[in-house]
Design a protein around this motif. Structure first.
Motif, PDB file in Angstrom:
ATOM      1  N   ASP A 150       0.803  -1.217   0.000  1.00  0.00           N
ATOM      2  CA  ASP A 150       0.000   0.000   0.000  1.00  0.00           C
ATOM      3  C   ASP A 150       0.840   1.273   0.000  1.00  0.00           C
ATOM      4  O   ASP A 150       0.321   2.353  -0.358  1.00  0.00           O
ATOM      5  N   VAL A 151       2.112   1.196   0.398  1.00  0.00           N
ATOM      6  CA  VAL A 151       2.941   2.403   0.398  1.00  0.00           C
ATOM      7  C   VAL A 151       3.118   2.943  -1.021  1.00  0.00           C
ATOM      8  O   VAL A 151       3.504   4.110  -1.200  1.00  0.00           O
ATOM      9  N   ASN A 152       2.818   2.119  -2.032  1.00  0.00           N
ATOM     10  CA  ASN A 152       2.979   2.544  -3.428  1.00  0.00           C
ATOM     11  C   ASN A 152       1.724   3.188  -4.008  1.00  0.00           C
ATOM     12  O   ASN A 152       1.723   3.562  -5.186  1.00  0.00           O
ATOM     13  N   ARG A 153       0.676   3.339  -3.228  1.00  0.00           N
ATOM     14  CA  ARG A 153      -0.580   3.876  -3.757  1.00  0.00           C
ATOM     15  C   ARG A 153      -0.433   5.264  -4.394  1.00  0.00           C
ATOM     16  O   ARG A 153      -1.005   5.505  -5.466  1.00  0.00           O
ATOM     17  N   PRO A 154       0.296   6.188  -3.801  1.00  0.00           N
ATOM     18  CA  PRO A 154       0.391   7.512  -4.443  1.00  0.00           C
ATOM     19  C   PRO A 154       0.988   7.444  -5.844  1.00  0.00           C
ATOM     20  O   PRO A 154       0.466   8.064  -6.786  1.00  0.00           O
ATOM     21  N   GLU A 155       2.084   6.696  -5.993  1.00  0.00           N
ATOM     22  CA  GLU A 155       2.710   6.560  -7.316  1.00  0.00           C
ATOM     23  C   GLU A 155       1.781   5.827  -8.279  1.00  0.00           C
ATOM     24  O   GLU A 155       1.672   6.191  -9.455  1.00  0.00           O
ATOM     25  N   PHE A 156       1.100   4.793  -7.792  1.00  0.00           N
ATOM     26  CA  PHE A 156       0.209   4.029  -8.660  1.00  0.00           C
ATOM     27  C   PHE A 156      -1.003   4.848  -9.090  1.00  0.00           C
ATOM     28  O   PHE A 156      -1.518   4.667 -10.200  1.00  0.00           O
ATOM     29  N   LEU A 157      -1.469   5.734  -8.237  1.00  0.00           N
ATOM     30  CA  LEU A 157      -2.593   6.595  -8.616  1.00  0.00           C
ATOM     31  C   LEU A 157      -2.185   7.502  -9.772  1.00  0.00           C
ATOM     32  O   LEU A 157      -2.928   7.664 -10.751  1.00  0.00           O
ATOM     33  N   LEU A 158      -0.994   8.062  -9.692  1.00  0.00           N
ATOM     34  CA  LEU A 158      -0.493   8.897 -10.782  1.00  0.00           C
ATOM     35  C   LEU A 158      -0.330   8.072 -12.056  1.00  0.00           C
ATOM     36  O   LEU A 158      -0.741   8.509 -13.148  1.00  0.00           O
ATOM     37  N   ALA A 159       0.249   6.880 -11.914  1.00  0.00           N
ATOM     38  CA  ALA A 159       0.475   6.029 -13.083  1.00  0.00           C
ATOM     39  C   ALA A 159      -0.841   5.621 -13.731  1.00  0.00           C
ATOM     40  O   ALA A 159      -0.981   5.643 -14.959  1.00  0.00           O
ATOM     41  N   LYS A 160      -1.823   5.254 -12.911  1.00  0.00           N
ATOM     42  CA  LYS A 160      -3.129   4.853 -13.451  1.00  0.00           C
ATOM     43  C   LYS A 160      -3.793   6.021 -14.176  1.00  0.00           C
ATOM     44  O   LYS A 160      -4.371   5.853 -15.255  1.00  0.00           O
TER      45      LYS A 160
END
Length: 292
Positions: A150-160
């Motif tokens: 879950d620590v990767n959620r901010p980066e994944f939100l941008l990527a998505k």
């Protein structure tokens, strides 16, 4: 119903080749497992062929060096190696996630992932860039294997939001390094998919790595039908599911990732194993506690 066996030798004469998982089967992330090594050595002495099929994101040469020097796996218990990293690298260098990629993984350990595969005649030039400049994500694993995905959620939100595809070079969710459980790239890809992103998989249980394993057999001069291949591993969602998808017989090693669920102490508890397989809706041909 799966058949519980006590030794590979009980069934190995029925198969001309083995597709064998590494982590949790042949080594535990710290050292080679002696009984597993002995079983594969005996199988090869009897004329069988062993292809190590691993969800490691490393190229084949890197895995070969690692199992020899770090884990002490002897060369005489295997013939060739097929890695999910090799399958994923071929896809990356043909442009499936673009040519500018944001990399996730251990920069030092996974450096070989960006080596151009020898089998490609006209590979694209791949450039590693920051996330906000990327056309896609190349994921070999988390930056911190002990941190919750879950620590990767901010980066994944941008990527998505930017429509980036994530290339997953290791579909495993977790591995056990000795007594320590670590997250793998598959956990990140699962999270990205749950968030609405698109993840591309190249290791077990997905077809590309099995195609590569069969090519490894052919390169050794063996044309072996699927009915004569036994897949071995401790991952119910990778090794067993992949074998079922490829219509291969399988040997489930219950004393690895599923040791607690199957109450494996030497051998699995038959009732616990039956309940576990029913929950997971998987049915390996054979099961045993540890490869031997």
């Amino acid at each position: 119903m799966t058949r519980i066996i006590s030794a590979l030798s009980e069934v190995s004469a029925n198969y001309d080749a083995l597709f064998v998982d590494l982590w949790g089967c042949l080594h535990n992330g710290v050292h080679a497992l002696p009984e597993a090594v002995a079983a594969l050595q005996a199988y090869r002495r009897a004329g069988g062929v062993v292809i190590l099929v691993t969800n490691s994101p490393r190229p084949r040469a890197g895995v070969e060096d690692q199992i020899r020097t770090q884990f002490g796996v002897p060369d005489d218990c295997w013939d060739a190696v097929a890695t999910s990293g090799d399958s994923a690298r071929v896809a990356m260098f043909t442009g499936v996630i673009g040519t500018k990629v944001w990399f996730m993984g251990d920069a030092e350990r996974d450096a070989g992932f960006f080596d151009v595969p020898a089998l490609l005649d006209d590979p694209l030039t791949i450039e590693r860039v920051p996330l906000d400049e990327a056309e896609g994500i190349a994921c070999c694993g988390p930056f911190d294997a002990l941190a919750d995905p879950d620590v990767n959620r901010p980066e994944f939100l941008l990527a998505k939001t930017r429509g980036l595809k994530l290339l997953c070079a290791n579909p495993d969710i977790v591995v056990d390094r000795g007594e320590v459980r670590e997250w793998c790239a598959g956990a990140l890809a699962r999270l990205y998919t749950e968030m609405g992103g698109e993840s591309l998989y190249f290791g077990k249980p997905h077809p590309p790595i099995y195609d590569l394993a069969r090519r490894r057999l052919a390169a050794l001069g063996h044309e072996i039908p699927d009915r004569s291949i036994l897949a071995i591993g401790d991952g119910i969602h990778t090794d067993v599911a992949g074998a079922m998808g490829e219509d291969l017989d399988s040997l489930f090693i219950t004393g690895g990732l599923a040791a607690t669920d199957t109450r494996t102490t030497g051998q699995p508890d038959p009732r616990a194993l039956e309940d576990f397989l029913a929950r997971e809706q998987r049915m390996p041909t054979f099961s045993m506690g540890h490869l031997r």
